[in-house]
Design a protein around this motif. Structure first.
Motif, PDB file in Angstrom:
ATOM      1  N   ASP A  15       0.818  -1.210   0.000  1.00 57.74           N
ATOM      2  CA  ASP A  15       0.000   0.000   0.000  1.00 57.74           C
ATOM      3  C   ASP A  15       0.854   1.264   0.000  1.00 57.74           C
ATOM      4  O   ASP A  15       0.504   2.257  -0.621  1.00 57.74           O
ATOM      5  CB  ASP A  15      -0.922   0.015   1.219  1.00 57.74           C
ATOM      6  N   ASP A  16       1.977   1.217   0.718  1.00 60.33           N
ATOM      7  CA  ASP A  16       2.871   2.366   0.807  1.00 60.33           C
ATOM      8  C   ASP A  16       4.123   2.059  -0.014  1.00 60.33           C
ATOM      9  O   ASP A  16       4.984   1.293   0.401  1.00 60.33           O
ATOM     10  CB  ASP A  16       3.239   2.635   2.269  1.00 60.33           C
ATOM     11  N   TRP A  17       4.217   2.691  -1.196  1.00 57.07           N
ATOM     12  CA  TRP A  17       5.314   2.386  -2.122  1.00 57.07           C
ATOM     13  C   TRP A  17       6.620   3.072  -1.744  1.00 57.07           C
ATOM     14  O   TRP A  17       7.621   2.930  -2.456  1.00 57.07           O
ATOM     15  CB  TRP A  17       4.896   2.769  -3.544  1.00 57.07           C
ATOM     16  N   ASN A  18       6.635   3.783  -0.609  1.00 61.03           N
ATOM     17  CA  ASN A  18       7.874   4.354  -0.091  1.00 61.03           C
ATOM     18  C   ASN A  18       8.361   3.625   1.159  1.00 61.03           C
ATOM     19  O   ASN A  18       9.395   3.991   1.727  1.00 61.03           O
ATOM     20  CB  ASN A  18       7.683   5.840   0.228  1.00 61.03           C
ATOM     21  N   ASP A  19       7.621   2.617   1.600  1.00 62.45           N
ATOM     22  CA  ASP A  19       8.000   1.819   2.767  1.00 62.45           C
ATOM     23  C   ASP A  19       8.809   0.620   2.272  1.00 62.45           C
ATOM     24  O   ASP A  19       8.272  -0.303   1.665  1.00 62.45           O
ATOM     25  CB  ASP A  19       6.749   1.353   3.506  1.00 62.45           C
ATOM     26  N   LYS A  20      10.111   0.634   2.527  1.00 65.57           N
ATOM     27  CA  LYS A  20      11.002  -0.411   2.015  1.00 65.57           C
ATOM     28  C   LYS A  20      10.572  -1.795   2.460  1.00 65.57           C
ATOM     29  O   LYS A  20      10.552  -2.760   1.670  1.00 65.57           O
ATOM     30  CB  LYS A  20      12.447  -0.138   2.452  1.00 65.57           C
ATOM     31  N   SER A  21      10.227  -1.932   3.741  1.00 63.54           N
ATOM     32  CA  SER A  21       9.824  -3.228   4.252  1.00 63.54           C
ATOM     33  C   SER A  21       8.575  -3.744   3.544  1.00 63.54           C
ATOM     34  O   SER A  21       8.488  -4.917   3.174  1.00 63.54           O
ATOM     35  CB  SER A  21       9.582  -3.145   5.768  1.00 63.54           C
ATOM     36  N   GLU A  22       7.621  -2.844   3.341  1.00 57.86           N
ATOM     37  CA  GLU A  22       6.385  -3.254   2.681  1.00 57.86           C
ATOM     38  C   GLU A  22       6.619  -3.587   1.204  1.00 57.86           C
ATOM     39  O   GLU A  22       6.111  -4.585   0.688  1.00 57.86           O
ATOM     40  CB  GLU A  22       5.341  -2.146   2.813  1.00 57.86           C
ATOM     41  N   VAL A  23       7.416  -2.764   0.519  1.00 55.07           N
ATOM     42  CA  VAL A  23       7.692  -2.988  -0.900  1.00 55.07           C
ATOM     43  C   VAL A  23       8.426  -4.313  -1.121  1.00 55.07           C
ATOM     44  O   VAL A  23       8.194  -5.004  -2.115  1.00 55.07           O
ATOM     45  CB  VAL A  23       8.507  -1.804  -1.469  1.00 55.07           C
ATOM     46  N   GLN A  24       9.267  -4.690  -0.162  1.00 55.69           N
ATOM     47  CA  GLN A  24      10.103  -5.874  -0.370  1.00 55.69           C
ATOM     48  C   GLN A  24       9.609  -7.119   0.361  1.00 55.69           C
ATOM     49  O   GLN A  24      10.128  -8.216   0.107  1.00 55.69           O
ATOM     50  CB  GLN A  24      11.550  -5.555   0.045  1.00 55.69           C
ATOM     51  N   ASN A  25       8.619  -6.993   1.223  1.00 52.95           N
ATOM     52  CA  ASN A  25       8.147  -8.167   1.979  1.00 52.95           C
ATOM     53  C   ASN A  25       6.657  -8.433   1.840  1.00 52.95           C
ATOM     54  O   ASN A  25       6.162  -9.392   2.432  1.00 52.95           O
ATOM     55  CB  ASN A  25       8.482  -8.000   3.466  1.00 52.95           C
ATOM     56  N   CYS A  26       5.957  -7.602   1.081  1.00 55.02           N
ATOM     57  CA  CYS A  26       4.528  -7.825   0.856  1.00 55.02           C
ATOM     58  C   CYS A  26       4.286  -8.126  -0.618  1.00 55.02           C
ATOM     59  O   CYS A  26       5.204  -8.106  -1.432  1.00 55.02           O
ATOM     60  CB  CYS A  26       3.716  -6.615   1.326  1.00 55.02           C
ATOM     61  N   GLU A  27       3.050  -8.411  -0.941  1.00 54.30           N
ATOM     62  CA  GLU A  27       2.729  -8.937  -2.264  1.00 54.30           C
ATOM     63  C   GLU A  27       2.481  -7.842  -3.289  1.00 54.30           C
ATOM     64  O   GLU A  27       1.796  -6.850  -3.015  1.00 54.30           O
ATOM     65  CB  GLU A  27       1.489  -9.819  -2.186  1.00 54.30           C
ATOM     66  N   LEU A  28       3.007  -8.073  -4.460  1.00 58.33           N
ATOM     67  CA  LEU A  28       2.765  -7.226  -5.611  1.00 58.33           C
ATOM     68  C   LEU A  28       1.518  -7.763  -6.290  1.00 58.33           C
ATOM     69  O   LEU A  28       1.547  -8.796  -6.953  1.00 58.33           O
ATOM     70  CB  LEU A  28       3.978  -7.319  -6.538  1.00 58.33           C
ATOM     71  N   VAL A  29       0.387  -7.087  -6.087  1.00 58.60           N
ATOM     72  CA  VAL A  29      -0.923  -7.464  -6.623  1.00 58.60           C
ATOM     73  C   VAL A  29      -1.162  -8.971  -6.631  1.00 58.60           C
ATOM     74  O   VAL A  29      -1.398  -9.592  -7.666  1.00 58.60           O
ATOM     75  CB  VAL A  29      -1.177  -6.850  -8.019  1.00 58.60           C
ATOM     76  N   SER A  30      -1.103  -9.554  -5.459  1.00 59.11           N
ATOM     77  CA  SER A  30      -1.484 -10.956  -5.207  1.00 59.11           C
ATOM     78  C   SER A  30      -0.529 -11.983  -5.783  1.00 59.11           C
ATOM     79  O   SER A  30      -0.821 -13.187  -5.751  1.00 59.11           O
ATOM     80  CB  SER A  30      -2.907 -11.253  -5.707  1.00 59.11           C
ATOM     81  N   LEU A  31       0.623 -11.577  -6.302  1.00 67.94           N
ATOM     82  CA  LEU A  31       1.637 -12.545  -6.702  1.00 67.94           C
ATOM     83  C   LEU A  31       2.289 -13.108  -5.449  1.00 67.94           C
ATOM     84  O   LEU A  31       2.638 -12.365  -4.536  1.00 67.94           O
ATOM     85  CB  LEU A  31       2.676 -11.874  -7.603  1.00 67.94           C
ATOM     86  N   SER A  32       2.442 -14.395  -5.389  1.00 64.44           N
ATOM     87  CA  SER A  32       2.962 -15.064  -4.188  1.00 64.44           C
ATOM     88  C   SER A  32       4.414 -14.656  -3.971  1.00 64.44           C
ATOM     89  O   SER A  32       5.310 -15.051  -4.725  1.00 64.44           O
ATOM     90  CB  SER A  32       2.841 -16.575  -4.349  1.00 64.44           C
ATOM     91  N   ASP A  33       4.652 -13.858  -2.923  1.00 61.92           N
ATOM     92  CA  ASP A  33       5.937 -13.205  -2.710  1.00 61.92           C
ATOM     93  C   ASP A  33       6.897 -14.112  -1.954  1.00 61.92           C
ATOM     94  O   ASP A  33       6.646 -14.496  -0.801  1.00 61.92           O
ATOM     95  CB  ASP A  33       5.735 -11.905  -1.920  1.00 61.92           C
ATOM     96  N   LEU A  34       8.004 -14.457  -2.586  1.00 60.58           N
ATOM     97  CA  LEU A  34       8.956 -15.388  -1.987  1.00 60.58           C
ATOM     98  C   LEU A  34       9.672 -14.770  -0.793  1.00 60.58           C
ATOM     99  O   LEU A  34      10.068 -13.600  -0.823  1.00 60.58           O
ATOM    100  CB  LEU A  34       9.973 -15.835  -3.035  1.00 60.58           C
TER     101      LEU A  34
END
Length: 537
Positions: free
Chosen positions: A190-209
């Protein structure tokens, strides 16, 4: 809040609940059928890549042998080769192009060909002197919101259960909502400036490794090493912005050296601009390799569409994704041509001229893009009813600017001028008409206006008659195209409307093209025909 531009993933949302699916295939390991690499005795020098996006493997092999090798291309970039979902029905139509960005295993049976065909393609490209770079999808697997599980290689997977047994990956190998890594209630970014969220959450429901996991990193490295074992020379890392730099560094550290040259594989990372957080800007990722030149491409679009080529006398701030030595430069790619942020083949002569400039100006490592013609953003490349991509036909459905006389001539021009690393005598005779030289090795003029332009330019070249590489270069009996006479280091040149003229020291009238001009591996084959604004040969 600034949202990232991710059209291939946003297609998932537009499609609603997607279909994936199918039978199962065992993971293929180095040493399996088709895994014997062919090391070329020598590979082309230079730094130009042909990005043949979503071309099938036999078509890539044919392009390497007939065009890319003889023209002096250093590398070819190919689309993701891993087994992916097969989607017969989506909001973007049957078998949209973004299927290949939803892997279900690391096997090499895909809509672009078989493992054996991939291996043969690499061998053919190496034999032609061309390295092979692979678009590697390692941030995620196929979306867990898929409702069916059909695949191109027959591997079974359970999207809702985060189960990809052909790798194998299970639920614990992925990030999930509030799991200690992804601090978000729905697991989405949701927050594209939050490094943790950008790198540890899902990009539009793609299963994030979960790349913090040694098991996951080992599987990723195993996949990339399998490709290296087949002769692959480098990787374009898809969605690299969404992978922690330390995690990718660990993967990179586990990679083997290449079979053809015994060096670490080349790395180019996709870091789309827009974040204000410095940890998510391209410069933060260069310790792991080069970065794609999005800002450069966007800036060039402005100058060529506005006809303000006089502004290109230096590298202004808009171009600085990173230092040129770590930029994989481009005019467009598959994402940006669809969202309109860069030029594309639909922009006609502006697109062609921008590609000439990309090859002429000493910034970054240029990649020339060839995909397929499209009228809707998600549509499939030319394919059969099952989604398997059919052979490239440059006269119908495909873009082949990499094979045009002018672009191949400019690849040779770039190779011939490589030793002259700076621009001199940048001359703007009008806002849209410029010329410059690269030391004493070559000169180019570009005219982005509606009428021809005649002017005198300092070329830096020794006196003589030179052959314009845009219109054919040097032939056995003299110039195959336009001849340019240099006297006292100066040439009076008429640059055609929406056109260019380029000469270099290795292409003179009556001279045989040398290896540095790009004709170092046989003759260009095939018939000539015209498509759009250039001639293909």
């Amino acid at each position: 809040m600034q949202r990232a531009r991710v059209p291939r993933r946003l297609s998932l949302l537009a499609a609603g609940a997607l279909v994936l699916g199918g039978p199962a295939s065992a993971a293929l390991l180095p040493g399996d059928a088709g895994a014997t690499p062919s090391s070329a005795a020598s590979l082309n020098t230079g730094d130009v890549t042909a990005n043949l996006w979503e071309w099938n493997w036999p078509s890539v092999a044919e392009a390497c042998t007939g065009h890319l090798g003889p023209a002096g291309y250093a590398a070819v970039q190919v689309a993701p080769p891993a087994e992916s979902v097969s989607l017969a029905s989506t909001g973007d139509g049957a078998h949209p192009w973004w299927e290949v960005y939803q892997p279900v295993s690391y096997g090499l049976t895909s809509r672009l060909g078989t493992r054996a065909e991939f291996s043969a393609m690499v061998a053919a490209c190496h034999d032609a002197g061309v390295r092979v770079y692979v678009d590697a999808v390692i941030n995620h697997m196929a979306g867990h919101n898929n409702t069916v599980n059909t695949t191109y290689g027959g591997s079974a997977f359970d999207p809702a259960g985060f189960s990809y047994p052909a790798v194998p990956y299970g639920h614990g190998d992925f990030h999930h909502a509030n799991d200690g890594y992804c601090h978000d209630d729905d697991a989405g970014i949701d927050d594209w400036n939050d490094k943790s969220e950008v790198q540890n959450c899902e990009l539009v429901s793609l299963s994030d490794l979960k790349t913090q996991s040694g098991h996951v990193r080992g599987k990723i490295a195993g996949y990339l090493n399998d490709l290296i074992g087949l002769g692959v020379d480098g990787f374009r890392i898809d969605a690299a912005k969404h992978i922690d730099q330390d995690d990718f560094a660990a993967v990179k550290g586990a990679l083997n050296t290449t079979t053809a040259e015994g060096r670490p594989p080349y790395i180019a990372q996709e870091i789309f601009p827009g974040a204000s957080n410095p940890d998510l800007k391209a410069a933060a990722f260069t310790r792991n390799g080069d970065v794609l030149g999005f800002a450069y491409a966007m800036g060039l679009k402005t100058q060529f569409q506005d006809g303000t080529l006089a502004n290109l006398s230096g590298i202004p701030s808009w171009s600085l994704d990173a230092d040129g030595s770590q930029t994989y430069a481009m005019i467009t790619n598959h994402d940006t041509e669809r969202d309109g942020s860069t030029l594309s083949y639909k922009n006609g002569s502006d697109y062609t001229l921008a590609n000439y400039f990309l090859l002429a100006y000493p910034y970054g490592k240029p990649a020339i893009f060839d995909g397929f013609a499209w009228s809707s953003r998600g549509q499939s490349p030319p394919a059969d009813s099952r989604g398997f991509v059919t052979g490239t036909d440059c006269s119908s459905g495909w873009q082949c600017i990499t094979q045009s006389i002018g672009i191949k001539g400019m690849v040779g021009w770039r190779n011939a001028t490589a030793s002259a690393t700076t621009v001199s005598d940048f001359t703007a005779t009008a806002s849209g008409v410029i010329g410059f030289r690269r030391g004493s090795r070559g000169w180019i003029g570009l005219n982005d206006s509606s009428g021809p332009s005649t002017a005198s330019y300092p070329t830096g070249l020794a006196d003589g008659v030179y052959c314009d590489v845009i219109t054919g270069g040097a032939g056995p009996g003299g110039c195959a195209g336009t001849a340019v006479t240099v006297s006292g280091g100066t040439a009076t040149v008429t640059i055609p409307a929406r056109g260019a003229v380029a000469v270099h020291a290795d292409a003179m009238s009556g001279a045989t093209p040398t290896a540095s001009s790009g004709a170092n591996r046989g003759s260009t084959t095939g018939t000539s025909f015209r498509t759009g604004n250039d001639t293909w040969s």
